[in-house]
Enzyme design. Structure first.
Site, PDB file in Angstrom:
ATOM      1  N   ASP A  32     -12.810  14.383   5.028  1.00  0.00           N
ATOM      2  CA  ASP A  32     -11.503  14.653   4.416  1.00  0.00           C
ATOM      3  C   ASP A  32     -11.363  16.161   4.282  1.00  0.00           C
ATOM      4  O   ASP A  32     -12.353  16.899   4.352  1.00  0.00           O
ATOM      5  CB  ASP A  32     -11.400  13.976   3.038  1.00  0.00           C
ATOM      6  CG  ASP A  32      -9.962  13.611   2.684  1.00  0.00           C
ATOM      7  OD1 ASP A  32      -9.657  12.412   2.557  1.00  0.00           O
ATOM      8  OD2 ASP A  32      -9.119  14.536   2.567  1.00  0.00           O
ATOM      9  N   GLY A  69      -7.152   8.775   7.768  1.00  0.00           N
ATOM     10  CA  GLY A  69      -6.653  10.111   7.402  1.00  0.00           C
ATOM     11  C   GLY A  69      -5.207  10.343   7.804  1.00  0.00           C
ATOM     12  O   GLY A  69      -4.733   9.815   8.805  1.00  0.00           O
ATOM     13  N   GLY A  70      -4.521  11.148   7.001  1.00  0.00           N
ATOM     14  CA  GLY A  70      -3.145  11.516   7.320  1.00  0.00           C
ATOM     15  C   GLY A  70      -2.243  11.360   6.119  1.00  0.00           C
ATOM     16  O   GLY A  70      -2.689  11.055   5.012  1.00  0.00           O
ATOM     17  N   ASN A 109       2.529  -1.477   8.058  1.00  0.00           N
ATOM     18  CA  ASN A 109       3.700  -2.341   8.254  1.00  0.00           C
ATOM     19  C   ASN A 109       4.931  -1.521   8.616  1.00  0.00           C
ATOM     20  O   ASN A 109       5.870  -2.046   9.211  1.00  0.00           O
ATOM     21  CB  ASN A 109       3.931  -3.184   7.000  1.00  0.00           C
ATOM     22  CG  ASN A 109       4.436  -2.391   5.818  1.00  0.00           C
ATOM     23  OD1 ASN A 109       5.644  -2.220   5.647  1.00  0.00           O
ATOM     24  ND2 ASN A 109       3.538  -1.872   4.985  1.00  0.00           N
ATOM     25  N   TYR A 137       7.189   8.480   9.359  1.00  0.00           N
ATOM     26  CA  TYR A 137       5.845   7.959   9.081  1.00  0.00           C
ATOM     27  C   TYR A 137       5.571   6.709   9.934  1.00  0.00           C
ATOM     28  O   TYR A 137       4.513   6.597  10.575  1.00  0.00           O
ATOM     29  CB  TYR A 137       5.759   7.638   7.585  1.00  0.00           C
ATOM     30  CG  TYR A 137       4.579   6.811   7.157  1.00  0.00           C
ATOM     31  CD1 TYR A 137       3.283   7.322   7.201  1.00  0.00           C
ATOM     32  CD2 TYR A 137       4.760   5.509   6.670  1.00  0.00           C
ATOM     33  CE1 TYR A 137       2.205   6.548   6.791  1.00  0.00           C
ATOM     34  CE2 TYR A 137       3.688   4.742   6.250  1.00  0.00           C
ATOM     35  CZ  TYR A 137       2.412   5.265   6.314  1.00  0.00           C
ATOM     36  OH  TYR A 137       1.350   4.497   5.907  1.00  0.00           O
ATOM     37  N   LYS A 141       2.832   5.821  13.090  1.00  0.00           N
ATOM     38  CA  LYS A 141       1.942   4.653  13.183  1.00  0.00           C
ATOM     39  C   LYS A 141       2.128   3.955  14.541  1.00  0.00           C
ATOM     40  O   LYS A 141       1.172   3.458  15.126  1.00  0.00           O
ATOM     41  CB  LYS A 141       2.194   3.705  12.018  1.00  0.00           C
ATOM     42  CG  LYS A 141       1.843   4.305  10.654  1.00  0.00           C
ATOM     43  CD  LYS A 141       0.383   4.706  10.578  1.00  0.00           C
ATOM     44  CE  LYS A 141      -0.012   5.305   9.257  1.00  0.00           C
ATOM     45  NZ  LYS A 141      -1.435   5.701   9.196  1.00  0.00           N
ATOM     46  N   ARG A 175       8.482  -7.303  -3.770  1.00  0.00           N
ATOM     47  CA  ARG A 175       8.017  -7.350  -2.372  1.00  0.00           C
ATOM     48  C   ARG A 175       6.498  -7.417  -2.296  1.00  0.00           C
ATOM     49  O   ARG A 175       5.929  -8.118  -1.460  1.00  0.00           O
ATOM     50  CB  ARG A 175       8.538  -6.117  -1.628  1.00  0.00           C
ATOM     51  CG  ARG A 175       7.898  -5.868  -0.272  1.00  0.00           C
ATOM     52  CD  ARG A 175       8.506  -4.624   0.380  1.00  0.00           C
ATOM     53  NE  ARG A 175       7.856  -4.272   1.627  1.00  0.00           N
ATOM     54  CZ  ARG A 175       6.836  -3.415   1.739  1.00  0.00           C
ATOM     55  NH1 ARG A 175       6.341  -2.812   0.662  1.00  0.00           N
ATOM     56  NH2 ARG A 175       6.320  -3.144   2.920  1.00  0.00           N
TER      57      ARG A 175
HETATM   58  C1  15L Z   1       2.270   2.165   3.420  1.00  0.00           C
HETATM   59  O1  15L Z   1       2.026   2.310   4.614  1.00  0.00           O
HETATM   60  C2  15L Z   1       2.097   3.273   2.455  1.00  0.00           C
HETATM   61  O2  15L Z   1       1.008   4.104   2.796  1.00  0.00           O
HETATM   62  C3  15L Z   1       1.966   2.792   1.034  1.00  0.00           C
HETATM   63  O3  15L Z   1       2.167   3.883   0.178  1.00  0.00           O
HETATM   64  C4  15L Z   1       2.905   1.657   0.674  1.00  0.00           C
HETATM   65  O4  15L Z   1       4.181   2.131   0.586  1.00  0.00           O
HETATM   66  C5  15L Z   1       2.775   0.550   1.697  1.00  0.00           C
HETATM   67  O5  15L Z   1       2.884   1.008   3.029  1.00  0.00           O
HETATM   68  C6  15L Z   1       3.812  -0.579   1.507  1.00  0.00           C
HETATM   69  O6  15L Z   1       4.562  -0.873   2.428  1.00  0.00           O
HETATM   70  O7  15L Z   1       3.841  -1.158   0.420  1.00  0.00           O
END
Ligand code: 15L
Length: 259
Positions: A32, A69-70, A109, A137, A141, A175
């Site tokens: 890290d 990481g990221g 997701n 973001y 991914k 959710r």
């Molecule tokens: C993610 O990818 C995030 O890193 C996390 O902070 C949450 O927001 C999560 O998804 C989510 O969808 O609940």
């Protein structure tokens, strides 16, 4: 002797895994940019995932990389590009150069965040949904998963991409009762992704066995993941937020990231 490099080891999921992954005969190499307290069975590397030379050194003698990481949420394009996209490229390229055979990638997701969820709770969403990112973001991914596919198809690396839901001690909105991944199940999923024989390239939902889940567990079970937790135990403690937030959570995989 098994050596596993964990990038982003100082982050939220990194801390969860550091508590749960130590094993007799295993070395966890923790990388890290933030400081990490060394512990028995660990080695600490202070470096950025985006520093390819440092990543090649960090990958030496490693059996597998768990790449966490990221930046873990939405940010401006330049930051996402420089950290998440360049960083994930550096991880796969360093793994290839160092002869590491497997990368377990913390996708999200949000790579498929604009996919519409079924109204019918009996219809589960498959692990290999096509990309529909909800943010820059999420785009990073998708790019990370694409790098996983490329490094598998061209170089033979195993690349297991985990489309992680809400990985936290407990869900924080309605959710989350469907998307929660408990810390213990997260460790179970990562261990399955590390141990599974010849996974090749694949995307797998990162979710617990939640009663309200609409994401399939088939891909996880296929690699040996056996979740034990269910967010329903928190249902009485979680109330509605504003209507737009909760409606986005019902409608889209990515919930409020789509707003
Ligand atoms: C993610 O990818 C995030 O890193 C996390 O902070 C949450 O927001 C999560 O998804 C989510 O969808 O609940």
């Amino acid at each position: 002797m098994e050596t596993v490099l964990i990038t982003g080891a100082a982050g939220g999921i990194g801390r969860m895994l550091r508590e749960r992954m130590p094993r007799e005969g295993r070395t966890l190499r923790l990388l890290d940019i933030a400081p990490i307290e060394p512990a028995p069975g660990t080695e600490v590397v202070t470096a950025s995932v985006a520093d390819l030379d440092a990543m090649v050194v960090a990958c030496a003698g490693v059996d597998a990389v768990v790449h966490l990481g990221g930046i873990s949420g939405e940010a401006d394009w330049a930051s996402i590009r420089d950290v998440n996209i360049e960083g994930t490229y550096a991880v796969f390229e360093a793994a290839r150069r160092a002869g590491v055979s497997r990368v377990v990638y913390a996708s999200s997701n949000h790579a498929v965040g604009f996919q519409v969820q079924p109204d019918d709770p009996d219809l589960e969403m498959p692990d290999d949904l096509a990309p529909r990112p909800d943010t820059f973001y999420g785009v990073s991914k998708v790019l990370g998963e694409a790098l996983g596919a490329l490094y598998h198809d061209r170089h033979g690396l195993d690349a297991v991409c985990l489309r992680i839901g809400t990985c936290a001690e407990m869900p924080y909105d309605l959710r989350g009762l469907s998307t929660w991944l408990s810390p213990d199940d997260c460790a179970r999923l990562v261990e399955a992704a590390l141990a599974c024989p010849e996974p090749g390239f694949r995307t797998v939902w990162g979710v617990s066995a939640n009663t309200r889940r609409v994401w399939s567990l088939d891909g996880g079970r296929a690699i040996g993941y056996a979740p034990e937790d269910d967010a329903e135990v928190f249902a009485g403690r979680i109330g509605p937020r504003d209507e737009a937030h909760d409606e986005a959570g019902r409608r889209y995989v990515g919930g409020a990231f789509t707003l």
